[in-house]
Design a protein around this motif. Structure first.
Motif, mmCIF file in Angstrom:
data_model
loop_
_atom_site.group_PDB
_atom_site.id
_atom_site.type_symbol
_atom_site.label_atom_id
_atom_site.label_comp_id
_atom_site.label_asym_id
_atom_site.label_seq_id
_atom_site.Cartn_x
_atom_site.Cartn_y
_atom_site.Cartn_z
ATOM 1 N N VAL A 84 0.840 -1.201 0.000
ATOM 2 C CA VAL A 84 0.000 0.000 0.000
ATOM 3 C C VAL A 84 0.875 1.250 0.000
ATOM 4 N N VAL A 85 1.945 1.245 0.790
ATOM 5 C CA VAL A 85 2.858 2.387 0.841
ATOM 6 C C VAL A 85 3.521 2.591 -0.522
ATOM 7 N N MET A 86 3.840 1.522 -1.210
ATOM 8 C CA MET A 86 4.428 1.649 -2.543
ATOM 9 C C MET A 86 3.472 2.373 -3.500
ATOM 10 N N LEU A 87 2.167 2.087 -3.351
ATOM 11 C CA LEU A 87 1.174 2.781 -4.184
ATOM 12 C C LEU A 87 1.040 4.250 -3.792
ATOM 13 N N ALA A 88 1.192 4.537 -2.481
ATOM 14 C CA ALA A 88 0.999 5.898 -1.988
ATOM 15 C C ALA A 88 2.245 6.762 -2.127
ATOM 16 N N ARG A 89 3.469 6.160 -1.989
ATOM 17 C CA ARG A 89 4.680 6.971 -1.962
ATOM 18 C C ARG A 89 5.679 6.614 -3.076
ATOM 19 N N GLY A 90 5.286 5.777 -3.993
ATOM 20 C CA GLY A 90 6.180 5.431 -5.095
ATOM 21 C C GLY A 90 6.764 4.046 -4.920
ATOM 22 N N GLU A 91 7.083 3.413 -6.057
ATOM 23 C CA GLU A 91 7.574 2.034 -6.009
ATOM 24 C C GLU A 91 8.946 1.935 -5.374
ATOM 25 N N LYS A 92 9.810 2.928 -5.609
ATOM 26 C CA LYS A 92 11.143 2.925 -5.023
ATOM 27 C C LYS A 92 11.169 3.812 -3.783
ATOM 28 N N TRP A 93 12.066 3.415 -2.854
ATOM 29 C CA TRP A 93 12.135 4.143 -1.588
ATOM 30 C C TRP A 93 12.646 5.559 -1.820
ATOM 31 N N SER A 94 12.066 6.504 -1.087
ATOM 32 C CA SER A 94 12.520 7.897 -1.063
ATOM 33 C C SER A 94 12.215 8.443 0.314
ATOM 34 N N GLU A 95 12.589 9.682 0.538
ATOM 35 C CA GLU A 95 12.331 10.278 1.848
ATOM 36 C C GLU A 95 10.835 10.344 2.152
ATOM 37 N N ARG A 96 10.005 10.259 1.140
ATOM 38 C CA ARG A 96 8.558 10.273 1.359
ATOM 39 C C ARG A 96 8.092 9.007 2.091
ATOM 40 N N TRP A 97 8.927 7.972 2.054
ATOM 41 C CA TRP A 97 8.574 6.729 2.747
ATOM 42 C C TRP A 97 8.765 6.864 4.265
ATOM 43 N N ILE A 98 9.607 7.771 4.690
ATOM 44 C CA ILE A 98 9.949 7.862 6.116
ATOM 45 C C ILE A 98 8.710 8.087 6.961
ATOM 46 N N GLU A 99 7.791 8.882 6.487
ATOM 47 C CA GLU A 99 6.556 9.151 7.237
ATOM 48 C C GLU A 99 5.761 7.879 7.505
ATOM 49 N N THR A 100 5.863 6.920 6.621
ATOM 50 C CA THR A 100 5.085 5.682 6.765
ATOM 51 C C THR A 100 5.696 4.716 7.762
ATOM 52 N N GLY A 101 6.936 4.977 8.152
ATOM 53 C CA GLY A 101 7.620 4.071 9.073
ATOM 54 C C GLY A 101 8.726 3.280 8.422
ATOM 55 N N PHE A 102 8.701 3.128 7.116
ATOM 56 C CA PHE A 102 9.772 2.432 6.389
ATOM 57 C C PHE A 102 10.917 3.413 6.179
ATOM 58 N N ALA A 103 11.800 3.507 7.152
ATOM 59 C CA ALA A 103 12.848 4.528 7.131
ATOM 60 C C ALA A 103 14.119 4.067 6.442
ATOM 61 N N HIS A 104 14.189 2.809 6.025
ATOM 62 C CA HIS A 104 15.406 2.294 5.413
ATOM 63 C C HIS A 104 15.174 1.998 3.933
ATOM 64 N N ARG A 105 16.219 2.110 3.151
ATOM 65 C CA ARG A 105 16.101 1.941 1.712
ATOM 66 C C ARG A 105 15.670 0.532 1.307
ATOM 67 N N ALA A 106 15.961 -0.438 2.134
ATOM 68 C CA ALA A 106 15.592 -1.807 1.770
ATOM 69 C C ALA A 106 14.072 -1.997 1.745
ATOM 70 N N THR A 107 13.369 -1.184 2.503
ATOM 71 C CA THR A 107 11.901 -1.237 2.598
ATOM 72 C C THR A 107 11.373 -2.641 2.918
ATOM 73 N N ASN A 108 12.188 -3.414 3.585
ATOM 74 C CA ASN A 108 11.752 -4.770 3.904
ATOM 75 C C ASN A 108 11.088 -4.804 5.273
ATOM 76 N N VAL A 109 10.347 -5.880 5.550
ATOM 77 C CA VAL A 109 9.758 -6.082 6.877
ATOM 78 C C VAL A 109 10.873 -6.546 7.807
ATOM 79 N N PRO A 110 11.084 -5.887 8.945
ATOM 80 C CA PRO A 110 12.201 -6.227 9.841
ATOM 81 C C PRO A 110 12.133 -7.676 10.323
ATOM 82 N N LYS A 111 13.297 -8.237 10.645
ATOM 83 C CA LYS A 111 13.375 -9.612 11.129
ATOM 84 C C LYS A 111 13.170 -9.714 12.629
#
Length: 251
Positions: A84-111
């Motif tokens: 959903v975040v990819m649809l809202a903030r773009g397919e590739k990570w950018s600073e716009r992703w930080i607001e969503t909680g995905f603060a790292h470029r990997a945009t993966n779910v933490p282990k």
């Protein structure tokens, strides 16, 4: 040599035989160091401690399964939220992703579990501020996300409490087990100096009859009796001799 089991189930089984042997023969054998009433108390305490630990262990395992199930739901929800975040903030990570909680470029779910919970909280805040990005049919909403991570937090807290309780009850069980094993060894040592190796009363205590060795000296308890008086020495028979044969015949 007698073997005392270490497994609690086998130890309790042997303890039942030993206490019956004490109740039947302990008084007559003079086993005052280990009265049957005291031994039965140790036996009951070990049995109760084993039951308490077993119940606590079952609870711990059950709650661990709940944690695993809650974590599975949380991980799956975060994976959908990432799309959903990819649809809202773009397919590739950018600073716009930080607001969503995905603060790292990997945009993966933490282990790590803690990191997944932290990320879920931030995604929930993002969806609460921007409900238009939510996807209700996929359960990617602020309300659903909050419900999932709160269930995870509660499951972990309950599991941690159960683990602490299990550890404490295991210590109590192990302490009771040590006392019972030590007391059984004390009974064996007493029997070893009280009855003979071939005495059938070993079996009454749930024990094996010891193997005798000609090189091994055994001190078997015997009742002491007062010493019998010594017999008097025999009096020698004195035969008189007479010079007159007729007098000897008359005598």
């Amino acid at each position: 040599m007698q073997t005392v089991p270490t497994a609690v189930k086998d130890l309790l089984s042997l303890g039942q035989h030993v206490v019956k042997g004490l109740e039947m023969h302990g008084l007559w054998l003079g086993m005052t160091q280990t009265p049957s009433s005291e031994f039965r108390r140790f036996l009951d305490e070990t049995e109760k401690a084993e039951t308490a630990w077993s119940d606590a262990e079952n609870t711990r395992v059950h709650l661990q399964a709940r944690v695993a199930a809650a974590d599975k739901d949380l991980t799956a929800w975060l994976a959908k939220a990432r799309l959903v975040v990819m649809l809202a903030r773009g397919e590739k990570w950018s600073e716009r992703w930080i607001e969503t909680g995905f603060a790292h470029r990997a945009t993966n779910v933490p282990k790590r579990v803690d990191a997944r919970i932290k990320l879920a909280r931030k995604v929930v805040v993002f969806l609460a501020l921007h409900p238009e990005y939510g996807v209700p049919f996929a359960d990617v909403t602020a309300a659903r996300g909050r419900s999932i991570y709160e269930r995870m937090i509660q499951a972990r807290a309950a599991s941690d409490l159960a683990a602490d309780s299990c550890t404490m009850k295991k210590r109590v069980r192990d302490a009771a087990k040590r006392v019972l094993r030590s007391t059984i060894y004390q009974v064996i040592r007493t029997l070893d100096f009280t009855i003979a190796p071939n005495d059938p009363r070993w079996l009454a205590f749930g024990l094996n009859q010891p193997i005798t060795s000609p090189l091994r000296r055994r001190h078997v308890h015997r009742h002491r009796f007062s010493e019998a008086p010594t017999e008097p020495e025999p009096i020698p028979l004195i035969t008189e001799t007479h010079s007159d044969p007729e007098r000897t015949v008359a005598a």
